[in-house]
Motif scaffolding. Structure first.
Motif, mmCIF file in Angstrom:
data_model
loop_
_atom_site.group_PDB
_atom_site.id
_atom_site.type_symbol
_atom_site.label_atom_id
_atom_site.label_comp_id
_atom_site.label_asym_id
_atom_site.label_seq_id
_atom_site.Cartn_x
_atom_site.Cartn_y
_atom_site.Cartn_z
ATOM 1 N N SER A 88 56.596 73.957 31.835
ATOM 2 C CA SER A 88 57.937 73.416 31.678
ATOM 3 C C SER A 88 58.106 72.997 30.229
ATOM 4 N N GLU A 89 59.288 72.538 29.902
ATOM 5 C CA GLU A 89 59.569 72.141 28.530
ATOM 6 C C GLU A 89 60.420 70.874 28.535
ATOM 7 N N ALA A 90 60.076 69.948 27.660
ATOM 8 C CA ALA A 90 60.868 68.731 27.478
ATOM 9 C C ALA A 90 61.463 68.776 26.076
ATOM 10 N N THR A 91 62.685 68.279 25.956
ATOM 11 C CA THR A 91 63.348 68.245 24.651
ATOM 12 C C THR A 91 63.988 66.886 24.429
ATOM 13 N N THR A 92 64.033 66.497 23.162
ATOM 14 C CA THR A 92 64.761 65.323 22.718
ATOM 15 C C THR A 92 65.095 65.522 21.252
ATOM 16 N N LYS A 93 66.271 65.158 20.854
ATOM 17 C CA LYS A 93 66.717 65.383 19.476
ATOM 18 C C LYS A 93 66.417 66.828 19.089
ATOM 19 N N ASP A 94 65.683 67.059 18.007
ATOM 20 C CA ASP A 94 65.322 68.415 17.581
ATOM 21 C C ASP A 94 63.900 68.792 17.991
ATOM 22 N N ALA A 95 63.291 68.018 18.871
ATOM 23 C CA ALA A 95 61.898 68.232 19.251
ATOM 24 C C ALA A 95 61.782 68.920 20.614
ATOM 25 N N ARG A 96 60.758 69.771 20.716
ATOM 26 C CA ARG A 96 60.433 70.446 21.977
ATOM 27 C C ARG A 96 58.964 70.225 22.273
ATOM 28 N N LEU A 97 58.647 70.045 23.548
ATOM 29 C CA LEU A 97 57.269 69.809 23.960
ATOM 30 C C LEU A 97 56.993 70.640 25.205
ATOM 31 N N THR A 98 55.965 71.484 25.132
ATOM 32 C CA THR A 98 55.561 72.264 26.298
ATOM 33 C C THR A 98 54.797 71.345 27.245
ATOM 34 N N LEU A 99 55.133 71.399 28.504
ATOM 35 C CA LEU A 99 54.506 70.552 29.524
ATOM 36 C C LEU A 99 53.648 71.404 30.447
ATOM 37 N N ASP A 100 52.470 70.928 30.752
ATOM 38 C CA ASP A 100 51.575 71.613 31.678
ATOM 39 C C ASP A 100 51.966 71.245 33.101
ATOM 40 N N THR A 101 52.768 72.093 33.710
ATOM 41 C CA THR A 101 53.116 71.899 35.122
ATOM 42 C C THR A 101 52.564 73.056 35.961
ATOM 43 N N ASP A 102 51.668 73.835 35.379
ATOM 44 C CA ASP A 102 51.005 74.935 36.069
ATOM 45 C C ASP A 102 50.022 74.349 37.082
ATOM 46 N N MET A 103 50.018 74.840 38.296
ATOM 47 C CA MET A 103 49.104 74.330 39.322
ATOM 48 C C MET A 103 47.640 74.532 38.930
ATOM 49 N N LEU A 104 47.360 75.534 38.093
ATOM 50 C CA LEU A 104 45.990 75.786 37.642
ATOM 51 C C LEU A 104 45.670 75.068 36.345
ATOM 52 N N GLY A 105 46.676 74.459 35.733
ATOM 53 C CA GLY A 105 46.493 73.763 34.472
ATOM 54 C C GLY A 105 46.545 74.732 33.295
ATOM 55 N N ARG A 106 46.742 74.187 32.105
ATOM 56 C CA ARG A 106 46.729 74.999 30.890
ATOM 57 C C ARG A 106 46.243 74.134 29.739
ATOM 58 N N ALA A 107 45.457 74.724 28.871
ATOM 59 C CA ALA A 107 44.805 73.984 27.796
ATOM 60 C C ALA A 107 45.719 73.702 26.612
ATOM 61 N N ASP A 108 46.834 74.405 26.514
ATOM 62 C CA ASP A 108 47.699 74.281 25.333
ATOM 63 C C ASP A 108 48.878 73.330 25.527
ATOM 64 N N ALA A 109 48.834 72.498 26.553
ATOM 65 C CA ALA A 109 49.952 71.582 26.819
ATOM 66 C C ALA A 109 49.438 70.322 27.511
ATOM 67 N N PHE A 110 50.188 69.233 27.355
ATOM 68 C CA PHE A 110 49.869 67.980 28.039
ATOM 69 C C PHE A 110 50.306 68.067 29.489
ATOM 70 N N ASN A 111 49.427 67.650 30.424
ATOM 71 C CA ASN A 111 49.871 67.511 31.807
ATOM 72 C C ASN A 111 50.540 66.146 31.932
ATOM 73 N N PRO A 112 51.180 65.844 33.049
ATOM 74 C CA PRO A 112 51.900 64.571 33.156
ATOM 75 C C PRO A 112 51.041 63.334 32.899
ATOM 76 N N ALA A 113 49.806 63.301 33.381
ATOM 77 C CA ALA A 113 48.941 62.134 33.152
ATOM 78 C C ALA A 113 48.592 62.006 31.670
ATOM 79 N N GLU A 114 48.282 63.122 31.014
ATOM 80 C CA GLU A 114 47.964 63.100 29.585
ATOM 81 C C GLU A 114 49.181 62.695 28.758
ATOM 82 N N LEU A 115 50.334 63.157 29.167
ATOM 83 C CA LEU A 115 51.565 62.795 28.471
ATOM 84 C C LEU A 115 51.835 61.293 28.601
ATOM 85 N N PHE A 116 51.562 60.734 29.759
ATOM 86 C CA PHE A 116 51.713 59.299 29.976
ATOM 87 C C PHE A 116 50.776 58.509 29.064
ATOM 88 N N LEU A 117 49.504 58.931 29.007
ATOM 89 C CA LEU A 117 48.546 58.259 28.134
ATOM 90 C C LEU A 117 48.943 58.398 26.669
#
Length: 78
Positions: free
Chosen positions: A16-45
């Motif tokens: 998934s992707e989150a945006t704010t202002k001019d910024a974009r952030l790829t989100l790890d919402t893949d059920m298998l996970g992905r190494a190139d993005a923050f998952n929700p717990a990592e994003l919270f931390l």
């Protein structure tokens, strides 16, 4: 009062992707996970770490404290 706006959208089964202002952030919402993005717990931390760093930046001048850098390490277990 401060206001914040973030939009997030599902892109496909791999993320998934989150945006704010001019910024974009790829989100790890893949059920298998992905190494190139923050998952929700990592994003919270990361958001907690950012708040702590911002706090240091704001308070340091008030107490006449100079610093060269700040590191925050957080660990979560679920």
């Amino acid at each position: 009062m401060l206001e914040y706006r973030v939009s997030a959208r599902w892109l496909d089964a791999h993320g998934s992707e989150a945006t704010t202002k001019d910024a974009r952030l790829t989100l790890d919402t893949d059920m298998l996970g992905r190494a190139d993005a923050f998952n929700p717990a990592e994003l919270f931390l990361a958001s907690i770490a950012a708040c702590m760093i911002k706090g240091v930046e704001r308070v340091a001048p008030m107490i006449h404290f100079q610093f060269q850098g700040v590191e925050v390490h957080l660990h979560g277990v679920r």
